[in-house]
Design an enzyme around this catalytic site. Structure first.
Site, PDB file in Angstrom:
ATOM      1  CG  HIS A 158      -1.818  -1.175   1.334  1.00 26.12           C
ATOM      2  ND1 HIS A 158      -2.903  -1.343   0.515  1.00 26.12           N
ATOM      3  CD2 HIS A 158      -1.792  -2.259   2.159  1.00 26.12           C
ATOM      4  CE1 HIS A 158      -3.518  -2.484   0.815  1.00 26.12           C
ATOM      5  NE2 HIS A 158      -2.865  -3.053   1.812  1.00 26.12           N
ATOM      6  CG  ASP A 161      -1.843  10.593  -5.125  1.00 24.26           C
ATOM      7  OD1 ASP A 161      -1.642  11.751  -4.711  1.00 24.26           O
ATOM      8  OD2 ASP A 161      -2.232  10.350  -6.288  1.00 24.26           O
ATOM      9  CG  HIS A 163      -5.694  14.153  -4.967  1.00 28.67           C
ATOM     10  ND1 HIS A 163      -6.809  14.118  -5.771  1.00 28.67           N
ATOM     11  CD2 HIS A 163      -5.056  12.968  -5.155  1.00 28.67           C
ATOM     12  CE1 HIS A 163      -6.844  12.955  -6.421  1.00 28.67           C
ATOM     13  NE2 HIS A 163      -5.795  12.240  -6.055  1.00 28.67           N
ATOM     14  CG  HIS A 198      -6.166   7.923  -4.181  1.00 25.79           C
ATOM     15  ND1 HIS A 198      -5.511   7.105  -5.080  1.00 25.79           N
ATOM     16  CD2 HIS A 198      -6.098   9.179  -4.692  1.00 25.79           C
ATOM     17  CE1 HIS A 198      -5.079   7.827  -6.090  1.00 25.79           C
ATOM     18  NE2 HIS A 198      -5.408   9.095  -5.884  1.00 25.79           N
ATOM     19  CB  CYS A 199      -4.139   3.001  -1.633  1.00 29.66           C
ATOM     20  SG  CYS A 199      -2.774   1.827  -1.690  1.00 29.66           S
ATOM     21  CG  HIS A 209      -5.075  -1.041  -3.453  1.00 27.60           C
ATOM     22  ND1 HIS A 209      -4.272  -1.192  -2.331  1.00 27.60           N
ATOM     23  CD2 HIS A 209      -4.789  -2.084  -4.265  1.00 27.60           C
ATOM     24  CE1 HIS A 209      -3.526  -2.273  -2.487  1.00 27.60           C
ATOM     25  NE2 HIS A 209      -3.808  -2.828  -3.650  1.00 27.60           N
ATOM     26  CG  MET A 214      -6.326   2.158   0.871  1.00 26.94           C
ATOM     27  SD  MET A 214      -5.362   0.686   0.906  1.00 26.94           S
ATOM     28  CE  MET A 214      -4.212   1.179   2.191  1.00 26.94           C
ATOM     29  CG  HIS A 319     -30.509  17.819  -2.239  1.00 27.72           C
ATOM     30  ND1 HIS A 319     -30.705  19.176  -2.400  1.00 27.72           N
ATOM     31  CD2 HIS A 319     -31.662  17.325  -1.736  1.00 27.72           C
ATOM     32  CE1 HIS A 319     -31.944  19.477  -2.003  1.00 27.72           C
ATOM     33  NE2 HIS A 319     -32.543  18.381  -1.591  1.00 27.72           N
ATOM     34  CD  GLU A 342     -31.546  23.160  -6.801  1.00 25.53           C
ATOM     35  OE1 GLU A 342     -31.514  23.853  -7.816  1.00 25.53           O
ATOM     36  OE2 GLU A 342     -32.485  22.412  -6.531  1.00 25.53           O
ATOM     37  CB  THR A 343     -27.854  19.760  -5.844  1.00 28.08           C
ATOM     38  OG1 THR A 343     -29.140  19.343  -5.375  1.00 28.08           O
ATOM     39  CG2 THR A 343     -27.022  18.527  -6.166  1.00 28.08           C
ATOM     40  CG  HIS A 369     -30.951  15.118  -5.639  1.00 28.57           C
ATOM     41  ND1 HIS A 369     -31.748  15.009  -6.758  1.00 28.57           N
ATOM     42  CD2 HIS A 369     -31.783  15.413  -4.631  1.00 28.57           C
ATOM     43  CE1 HIS A 369     -33.007  15.250  -6.426  1.00 28.57           C
ATOM     44  NE2 HIS A 369     -33.054  15.490  -5.139  1.00 28.57           N
TER      45      HIS A 369
END
Ligand SMILES: [Cu+2]
Length: 405
Positions: A158, A161, A163, A198-199, A209, A214, A319, A342-343, A369
């Site tokens: 494993h 990363d 971001h 994430h892996c 993964h 993950m 939402h 709203e969303t 939604h």
């Protein structure tokens, strides 16, 4: 640093096949491609390329003549990570100088029930045992210093990363740990916002993964906290942390979910299921109902909640049914927040935040939604909100009754 890359290449045990990115491609060829026929793209070349990339990223530091980081002036603090949907203790406005924030995560592989009704389960690949991985919170200018440990009884390699970080595959090449290994990565949080992590062990192992749980989120707060478009401070009483997880669980010829003895045993079947891009489940926080009913989130009228939504692999449109996103940051915290949403949108491969102050009591559903996902695949969470009803905002003027024809 080359030890990070496929030491098992010279061996052929199943354990080493699972570990190696290059051989993962070979496993895909013997498993998936054999089932899908000639239209399936070859994965061995892509996986070998990916493994070379990770090897290069891993050697980057070893070959570097760069100056050591200047850590003078930094003090060290430990952040105790907690299981979702909760957030670690943190300041909303930074005090003092930037710090080195030490965190530890274990890459735990565990069998998890995804849906009690159908018995669907998955050998989840996790950070600290939860899907999503724990929420990390730092301030811009802080250093994150992660110790990533892969337990001795793991089946797979494993890494992580981030971001939010800059360079070296987000740390992926520098943190590739085999069972029984640990690595320490330090990076400076220079971009304020919510970010996924994430892996990413290379090739097809990356989506494998990620779609086994993950992934997670980190918040990098501005040093002076969140603000509206005019620069006025925005504060919250609590954080609700949602991880949207798409699973592609293999089924047998009768339509029953398959079960497996160990993490990784579903590799070929999973790749076959993933190739259709149609998830069997798309849930919040690891399982159907993880945040509904007895597990619902709690709040009170007048309380302000920061809803942090991580979606590592798929686009999502959260939402809050009966409520709104008063302030929404789909991108950086340096951008003015969207208001009265709203969303909102969470791009697959990112995390976003929405701030809302509850104005009415009752049950609120927080859903994807795309309502097929929300109602049929598991993408629903609940807030149960206590307080006094406000008839100015809504009132049932006439209860349902027969009307005269
Ligand atoms: Cu992993």
């Amino acid at each position: 640093m080359t030890k990070f890359i496929n030491p098992g290449l010279s061996k052929t045990s199943r354990r080493n096949v699972l570990r190696g990115s290059v051989l993962a491609g070979a496993a895909a060829m013997t498993g998936t491609a054999a089932l899908t026929g000639p239209r399936a793209p070859r994965l061995d070349r892509a996986n070998a390329t990916s493994a070379r990339l990770y090897k290069a990223a891993g050697e980057q530091t070893a070959d570097s003549t760069a100056k050591p980081a200047d850590l003078s002036g930094y003090t060290r603090v430990k952040q105790e990570l907690v299981a979702p949907p909760f957030a670690p203790e943190h300041e909303q406005v930074a005090t003092g100088e930037p710090k080195i924030v030490e965190i530890t995560m274990d890459t735990t592989e565990r069998l998890m029930v995804v849906d009690e009704d159908t018995g669907a389960s998955v050998w989840a690949l996790t950070y600290n045992g939860s899907v999503p991985g724990p929420l990390i919170i730092v301030h811009e200018g802080n250093m994150v210093e992660l110790t990533l440990r892969n337990p001795h009884d793991s089946m797979m390699e494993h890494n992580i990363d981030f971001h939010a970080s800059t360079g070296a595959l987000g740390g992926g090449g520098l943190t590739q740990v085999y069972p029984g290994e640990e690595a320490v990565l330090r990076w400076k949080a220079t971009k304020p916002g919510c970010f996924t992590y994430h892996c990413a062990p290379g090739g097809a192992m990356i989506p494998y993964h990620v779609t086994h749980g993950m992934n997670g989120a980190i918040i990098v707060l501005p040093r002076d906290g969140l603000k509206d478009a005019q620069g006025n401070p925005l504060r919250y009483d609590s954080i609700a942390y949602f991880g949207e997880q798409d699973y592609y669980l293999p089924m047998d010829e009768n339509g029953d979910y398959k079960t497996y003895d160990a993490a990784g045993d579903d590799y070929a079947d999973s790749l076959e299921a993933m190739r259709g891009l149609v998830p069997t489940h798309q849930v919040f926080n690891g399982a159907v109902g993880a945040l509904t009913g007895e597990n619902a989130l709690k709040a009170k009228v007048g309380e302000t909640v920061l809803m942090v939504h991580n979606s590592c692999n798929v686009d999502s449109r959260p939402h809050l049914i009966g409520g709104h996103g008063d302030y929404v940051w789909e991108s950086s915290f340096t951008d003015p927040p969207l208001t009265g949403m709203e969303t909102w949108f969470v791009r697959g491969g990112s995390a976003a935040a929405a701030l809302y102050t509850f104005e009415q009591p009752g049950v609120y559903a927080y859903v994807n939604h795309n309502l097929i996902i929300g109602a049929m695949l598991g993408g629903t969470a609940h807030f149960v909100v206590e307080g006094d009803w406000n008839n100015d905002l809504m009132e049932q003027v006439v209860a349902p009754r027969p009307f005269a024809t």
